[in-house]
Motif scaffolding. Structure first.
Motif, PDB file in Angstrom:
ATOM      1  N   UNK A 141      18.523 -40.200 -22.445  1.00 46.94           N
ATOM      2  CA  UNK A 141      17.599 -39.137 -22.852  1.00 46.94           C
ATOM      3  C   UNK A 141      18.253 -38.105 -23.761  1.00 46.94           C
ATOM      4  N   UNK A 142      19.541 -37.855 -23.562  1.00 53.03           N
ATOM      5  CA  UNK A 142      20.251 -36.955 -24.455  1.00 53.03           C
ATOM      6  C   UNK A 142      20.368 -37.528 -25.858  1.00 53.03           C
ATOM      7  N   UNK A 143      20.588 -38.832 -25.937  1.00 55.04           N
ATOM      8  CA  UNK A 143      20.628 -39.493 -27.241  1.00 55.04           C
ATOM      9  C   UNK A 143      19.264 -39.384 -27.920  1.00 55.04           C
ATOM     10  N   UNK A 144      18.203 -39.524 -27.134  1.00 57.92           N
ATOM     11  CA  UNK A 144      16.852 -39.392 -27.687  1.00 57.92           C
ATOM     12  C   UNK A 144      16.638 -37.998 -28.263  1.00 57.92           C
ATOM     13  N   UNK A 149      16.380 -34.329 -33.198  1.00 59.90           N
ATOM     14  CA  UNK A 149      17.031 -33.342 -34.052  1.00 59.90           C
ATOM     15  C   UNK A 149      17.275 -33.888 -35.448  1.00 59.90           C
ATOM     16  N   UNK A 150      17.716 -35.145 -35.538  1.00 52.66           N
ATOM     17  CA  UNK A 150      17.904 -35.781 -36.847  1.00 52.66           C
ATOM     18  C   UNK A 150      16.592 -35.841 -37.616  1.00 52.66           C
ATOM     19  N   UNK A 151      15.504 -36.175 -36.920  1.00 54.63           N
ATOM     20  CA  UNK A 151      14.198 -36.277 -37.583  1.00 54.63           C
ATOM     21  C   UNK A 151      13.730 -34.918 -38.080  1.00 54.63           C
ATOM     22  N   UNK A 152      13.883 -33.889 -37.261  1.00 57.21           N
ATOM     23  CA  UNK A 152      13.478 -32.548 -37.683  1.00 57.21           C
ATOM     24  C   UNK A 152      14.254 -32.131 -38.921  1.00 57.21           C
ATOM     25  N   UNK A 153      15.537 -32.444 -38.964  1.00 56.12           N
ATOM     26  CA  UNK A 153      16.370 -32.085 -40.115  1.00 56.12           C
ATOM     27  C   UNK A 153      16.100 -32.965 -41.333  1.00 56.12           C
ATOM     28  N   UNK A 154      15.367 -34.073 -41.138  1.00 51.91           N
ATOM     29  CA  UNK A 154      15.117 -34.976 -42.254  1.00 51.91           C
ATOM     30  C   UNK A 154      16.376 -35.655 -42.742  1.00 51.91           C
ATOM     31  N   UNK A 180      11.608 -46.223 -43.768  1.00 51.55           N
ATOM     32  CA  UNK A 180      11.445 -46.328 -42.322  1.00 51.55           C
ATOM     33  C   UNK A 180      11.902 -45.012 -41.677  1.00 51.55           C
ATOM     34  N   UNK A 181      11.132 -44.443 -40.745  1.00 54.23           N
ATOM     35  CA  UNK A 181      11.611 -43.274 -39.990  1.00 54.23           C
ATOM     36  C   UNK A 181      12.589 -43.755 -38.908  1.00 54.23           C
ATOM     37  N   UNK A 182      13.773 -44.152 -39.349  1.00 48.15           N
ATOM     38  CA  UNK A 182      14.724 -44.812 -38.444  1.00 48.15           C
ATOM     39  C   UNK A 182      15.165 -43.903 -37.304  1.00 48.15           C
ATOM     40  N   UNK A 183      15.090 -42.575 -37.518  1.00 52.13           N
ATOM     41  CA  UNK A 183      15.439 -41.680 -36.417  1.00 52.13           C
ATOM     42  C   UNK A 183      14.510 -41.898 -35.225  1.00 52.13           C
ATOM     43  N   UNK A 184      13.231 -42.142 -35.516  1.00 57.87           N
ATOM     44  CA  UNK A 184      12.268 -42.381 -34.436  1.00 57.87           C
ATOM     45  C   UNK A 184      12.462 -43.757 -33.819  1.00 57.87           C
ATOM     46  N   UNK A 190      17.287 -46.518 -28.420  1.00 56.37           N
ATOM     47  CA  UNK A 190      18.501 -46.055 -27.747  1.00 56.37           C
ATOM     48  C   UNK A 190      18.198 -44.972 -26.717  1.00 56.37           C
ATOM     49  N   UNK A 191      17.070 -44.298 -26.890  1.00 56.18           N
ATOM     50  CA  UNK A 191      16.726 -43.227 -25.971  1.00 56.18           C
ATOM     51  C   UNK A 191      15.788 -43.667 -24.876  1.00 56.18           C
ATOM     52  N   UNK A 192      14.532 -43.898 -25.234  1.00 55.61           N
ATOM     53  CA  UNK A 192      13.502 -44.169 -24.227  1.00 55.61           C
ATOM     54  C   UNK A 192      13.697 -45.536 -23.558  1.00 55.61           C
ATOM     55  N   UNK A 193      13.757 -46.601 -24.364  1.00 54.93           N
ATOM     56  CA  UNK A 193      13.848 -47.944 -23.790  1.00 54.93           C
ATOM     57  C   UNK A 193      15.127 -48.122 -22.977  1.00 54.93           C
TER      58      UNK A 193
END
Length: 277
Positions: A141-144, A149-154, A180-184, A190-193
């Motif tokens: 969850x921390x990785x998620x 944060x990466x997505x917000x920063x673009x 691709x929005x690879x951050x998502x 790596x986060x949710x699954x």
């Protein structure tokens, strides 16, 4: 085709102090770890009523978090310096400490956490792998949060995608091509699954090292897959066999996880607390 929302990376300004979204995501990550680790105390063997070898308490979680934060920050920064831009930072050593300029490596952070947890295990006189098995399901969850944060920063955007892809996105600073929005993707993989799989797997007693091995193999495989959709760092590009640096770093991680799994199968059956009557 979507446009990435132009979000200010600074979430809040208090006079001369700027609080960035990415920093807030780190706080979220550490808070999630604390909450999940306290729940993890209810899992065997950590939930044992015995206060000897298997006795775990809240103070263990608090100390693990403290040392883990140091490991993540120091290891993550040094990993970025050594794995991604060694020549630059050797020429500009003072900038190694400029963490506010960005530049953190998961694999470096992992090595930092391993060192920190080895120190914790020695101080508490606990088996190192018992400590790693404890924290492994609490990490994704921390990785998620970090990927959000990466997505917000673009930043760390994906490779060019077919514009007809419904969720393809144009990122500022990455040209006019849909990507691709690879951050998502990494958030979900790596986060949710990874969290769901590890948490369910670790709820039942396992042999020493099995949960850690599952984390290494799971993260390594999922990150390797996600890298196929992520634009490689411009200063590195593609390396041997057309793989990225992230993929090459995942290979020894997976191999180490497999070796640890084989070793774990030779260990005694997991401890299980007798049911209370």
């Amino acid at each position: 085709m979507l446009m990435h929302p132009d979000i200010d990376p600074v979430a809040l300004r208090l006079g001369p102090v700027a609080i960035h979204w990415y920093g807030l995501m780190y706080l979220v990550a550490f808070g999630l770890f604390m909450a999940l680790a306290l729940r993890r105390l209810r899992h065997e063997p950590y939930a044992s009523l015995t206060q000897g070898e298997w006795g775990w308490q809240r103070r263990d979680v608090e100390d693990i978090l403290f040392y883990g934060v140091l490991g993540v920050v120091i290891g993550g920064r040094l990993g970025y310096v050594l794995f991604y831009k060694p020549a630059y930072y050797f020429a500009h050593p003072a900038e190694i400490f400029a963490v506010w300029q960005g530049g953190m490596s998961f694999h470096g952070g992992l090595l930092g956490v391993l060192v920190a947890m080895a120190g914790f295990a020695r101080m508490r006189q606990r088996p190192f792998l018992q400590v790693m098995d404890f924290i492994a399901p609490c990490v994704p969850p921390g990785l998620a949060a970090g990927r959000i944060g990466n997505f917000i920063n673009g930043e760390l955007w994906g490779r060019v995608a077919d514009p007809s892809l419904p969720w393809a996105m144009v990122f500022r600073g990455a040209g006019s091509s849909a990507r691709h929005p690879s951050q998502l993707y990494e958030f979900l993989l790596e986060g949710v699954l990874l969290f769901v799989l590890l948490w369910l797997y670790a709820r039942r007693p396992r042999r020493l090292g099995e949960v850690s091995a599952a984390f290494l193999v799971g993260y390594g495989c999922l990150r390797f897959i996600a890298e196929f959709f992520r634009e490689p760092d411009s200063f590195l590009g593609f390396l041997s066999l057309g793989l990225t640096m992230g993929q090459w770093l995942c290979i020894p991680m997976v191999l180490g996880g497999v070796a640890l799994w084989v070793w774990a199968q030779r260990q005694p059956a997991p401890f299980v607390r007798a049911a209370a009557h």
